[in-house]
Each structure stands twice: as C-alpha cells, then as structure tokens.
Design a protein around this motif. Structure first.
Motif, PDB file in Angstrom:
ATOM      1  N   ALA A 101       0.821  -1.217   0.000  1.00  0.00           N
ATOM      2  CA  ALA A 101       0.000   0.000   0.000  1.00  0.00           C
ATOM      3  C   ALA A 101       0.854   1.266   0.000  1.00  0.00           C
ATOM      4  N   ALA A 102       1.966   1.230   0.719  1.00  0.00           N
ATOM      5  CA  ALA A 102       2.831   2.408   0.789  1.00  0.00           C
ATOM      6  C   ALA A 102       3.505   2.669  -0.560  1.00  0.00           C
ATOM      7  N   ILE A 103       3.854   1.607  -1.284  1.00  0.00           N
ATOM      8  CA  ILE A 103       4.457   1.764  -2.608  1.00  0.00           C
ATOM      9  C   ILE A 103       3.429   2.306  -3.594  1.00  0.00           C
ATOM     10  N   ALA A 104       2.198   1.778  -3.517  1.00  0.00           N
ATOM     11  CA  ALA A 104       1.128   2.273  -4.391  1.00  0.00           C
ATOM     12  C   ALA A 104       0.891   3.757  -4.152  1.00  0.00           C
ATOM     13  N   GLU A 105       0.923   4.153  -2.890  1.00  0.00           N
ATOM     14  CA  GLU A 105       0.711   5.569  -2.572  1.00  0.00           C
ATOM     15  C   GLU A 105       1.881   6.419  -3.051  1.00  0.00           C
ATOM     16  N   ARG A 106       3.083   5.860  -2.993  1.00  0.00           N
ATOM     17  CA  ARG A 106       4.267   6.570  -3.508  1.00  0.00           C
ATOM     18  C   ARG A 106       4.105   6.832  -5.004  1.00  0.00           C
ATOM     19  N   LEU A 107       3.609   5.846  -5.730  1.00  0.00           N
ATOM     20  CA  LEU A 107       3.381   6.006  -7.169  1.00  0.00           C
ATOM     21  C   LEU A 107       2.281   7.020  -7.443  1.00  0.00           C
TER      22      LEU A 107
END
Length: 345
Positions: A285-291
């Motif tokens: 989820a944190a990577i998706a939000e980073r993108l």
C-alpha cells in the motif's frame, strides 16, 4: 542443548536464575521478532524505488496510449530518479499487455497502462482478467466518443442522422471506427439501444482503429463513424468530417458548441476511451501511494498539459479508490453494450 519454553525458564529460576531478567529477555525477543516481521514492508516502501520501473503498454507504438505513456514515463523518471522504460506488449485485442501487468511480481517495479478494453475482454470470454486484477494508481485521461459525419453529407445534426436510421432498412446504413467489439463499435450499439432502435439496423464495418474508420467515412464508404474528438482532429481541420454529438455527460471544453448525445436526442448514454496507470494487485500500500503521489505531480508538470492540449487529449487525475469505482462502472457499461451486439459470452 538448552531447554526452551516455560519448563526451561522454571529450571533456570530454581537454579538461581532471575525470573524478571528471563521475562524481560523473552519480551524483548518477542518485540524484536515483531519488528523484524514488520520491517520488510515498511523498509521496502521507504527505499522504493531502488531500480528501474517497467511501464507496460498493451497497445502498439505510435498510438495515443503509447504516446501518453511515454510522456508520463519520461516525467516519472525525473520525479523518482530511476529509469522508467516503456514496453509495448501487444496482441489479443489488449489481452497480452493487460495480462503481463496483472501477472507481474507485485513489488512496484512493473506498472502499466490499463485502457477501456479491460472491461470488455472478459465479457467476450477472451480472458478471466478484469479490473479487480489491478492495484489502481490513477486515471489520467478519458475521451468520450463522438458521432462524425461527412462535412458535405446529408446529415446536418444528430436528429437528421437518427431520423435516417429509423427510416432505413436493416443494415442499409453503415458505420465504422474500430474493430468488432471495440469501443467505437460499442458506442454505436449503446446509442441505438438507448434510442430503442434494433442494433442490427446499422451495419458495422470493422476497421483497424479509428483513423482508417474515419478515412472510410471521409471517402464515402460509410454513412457515419464514431471516434474520440482527438482522433478526428486531422480530418476535421481538413474540413472533410464534422462531429454532431459527443457521448459525454458534459460538453467538450474545446468544442463548447457541440451538444452531448443526451442534449441532441433526449436519450441518456455516455461512453468513451480512457487510460489509467495500474500495478498488479497485491502491491504494498505504501508503494502504491508513492506512485500515486509521484504521478500526481507528473500530471501537474508544465510539459504534461502542453502535450495533452496540443493533441486534444482530455486531462484528469482520478487516483486510488475513485479510479477503481470508475473502472467498475466502465466494466458494467461494456458488458451491457457487448450483450446488445451479441458479443458477450
């Protein structure tokens, strides 16, 4: 071998061990274990990205999806500081590329462009993949289809075209704009269904995309065509074709005098192509939000609106859950339209 568990602790205590020390040590070890288990996800997100991110495009080089994807990848490289190469994975009416995105390792290093066709492929039995196979990053473009006629033809507006369709025999009038089951074919099917006209009334002439379909219209091979306004721009500027209605809930900012289909006919129907960035389902989820944050900045960069406006592409940024809701709605509309033309399995 050292005994473990409560029995081992009891033996140590009876032989002079400090119970509080033992309890404290075990609590500390438990805390560290939890920390170790939690670390990979947070650490991964914190260090992301640490290598190139591949962007998969399900359609060929040179098309609108490819062009917009390459612009976003170039700007994303500057934002994230790593290369973002584009890979065109074509074939199967979009199945090959969309499948490549969905089946990639969900580590954030493979993303791609999902398009409207993801809502139609599974309805036609071409794949089991649908929008649920992806982590939605954000919708960046949505261009409604429009009805085009020849500039020197007999149809002054949508009303005159529809009256001609109603008065015609089955398959007497012809339309084009995409392959069988493509978005522009479904736009015609949805239009006729919304008007209560049998879908078989108009003969669909398949084409390898909007450009050849519009060329066929300009040459007099078909009576009307459906395509997005950007796709019709060149022939419109040349004075050979003109739009008479747009399948949108609101008028185009670039062509405010062009009525929506609802305004022109009183019938409610909207449909068009769209493009959005997705990742495989299961991405942290944190990577998706980073993108989402990074691409949200990309679409605000000066180069982005300059490029999109110059080519007539509509701009928007609809991230996360809102994008997923949009895809679900598009999926339902595609299913209805495909059933109307007898292509749903």
């Amino acid at each position: 071998m050292e005994e473990t568990g409560l029995a081992g602790d009891a033996e140590k205590f009876s032989s002079g061990g400090n119970l509080m020390t033992i309890v404290t040590r075990r609590a500390t070890l438990a805390f560290l274990a939890v920390g170790i288990l939690a670390a990979p996800s947070s650490s991964l997100a914190q260090d992301y990205p640490g290598k190139p991110i591949t962007m998969i495009v399900p359609w060929g080089a040179g098309g609108g999806t490819d062009a917009t994807a390459r612009l976003i990848s170039t700007l994303l490289e500057k934002e994230l500081g790593v290369p973002v190469p584009v890979e065109n994975r074509t074939g199967g009416s979009g199945v090959v590329g969309h499948s490549a995105i969905a089946h990639a390792k969900p580590d954030g290093y493979t993303i791609g462009v999902a398009t409207l066709e993801i809502g139609g492929m599974h309805h036609q039995g071409l794949t089991e993949i649908d929008y649920k196979a992806f982590t939605p990053i954000g919708l960046y473009n949505s261009d409604p289809a429009a009805i085009f006629v020849r500039s020197d033809g007999p149809y002054a507006d949508a009303t005159s075209l529809i009256e001609a369709i109603k008065a015609s025999a089955n398959r007497e009038l012809k339309a084009s704009g995409s392959a069988q089951g493509g978005v522009n074919h479904l736009a015609v099917a949805g239009m006729l269904d919304a008007l209560g006209i049998p879908v078989e009334r108009v003969a669909w002439v398949p084409s390898e995309g909007a450009a050849p379909g519009l060329q066929d219209l300009a040459a007099g091979g078909v009576n009307f065509a459906t395509a997005s306004l950007p796709e019709g721009r060149a022939l419109m500027d040349a004075g050979r074709i003109k739009p008479i209605a747009v399948f949108s809930t609101k008028r185009s900012e670039d062509m405010p005098d062009l009525p929506t289909f609802n305004e022109a006919t009183g019938a409610s129907f909207s449909l068009g192509s769209w493009r959005g960035i997705v990742a495989p389902v299961g991405v942290d989820a944190a990577i998706a939000e980073r993108l989402r944050t990074a691409i949200g900045k990309v679409v605000q960069a000066p180069e982005y609106p300059e490029f999109m406006k110059a080519r007539g592409y509509a701009m928007q940024w609809t991230p996360g859950q809102e994008f997923e809701t949009f895809m679900a709605d598009s999926d339902a509309k595609m299913g209805t339209a495909l059933k109307a033309v007898g292509l749903a399995k």
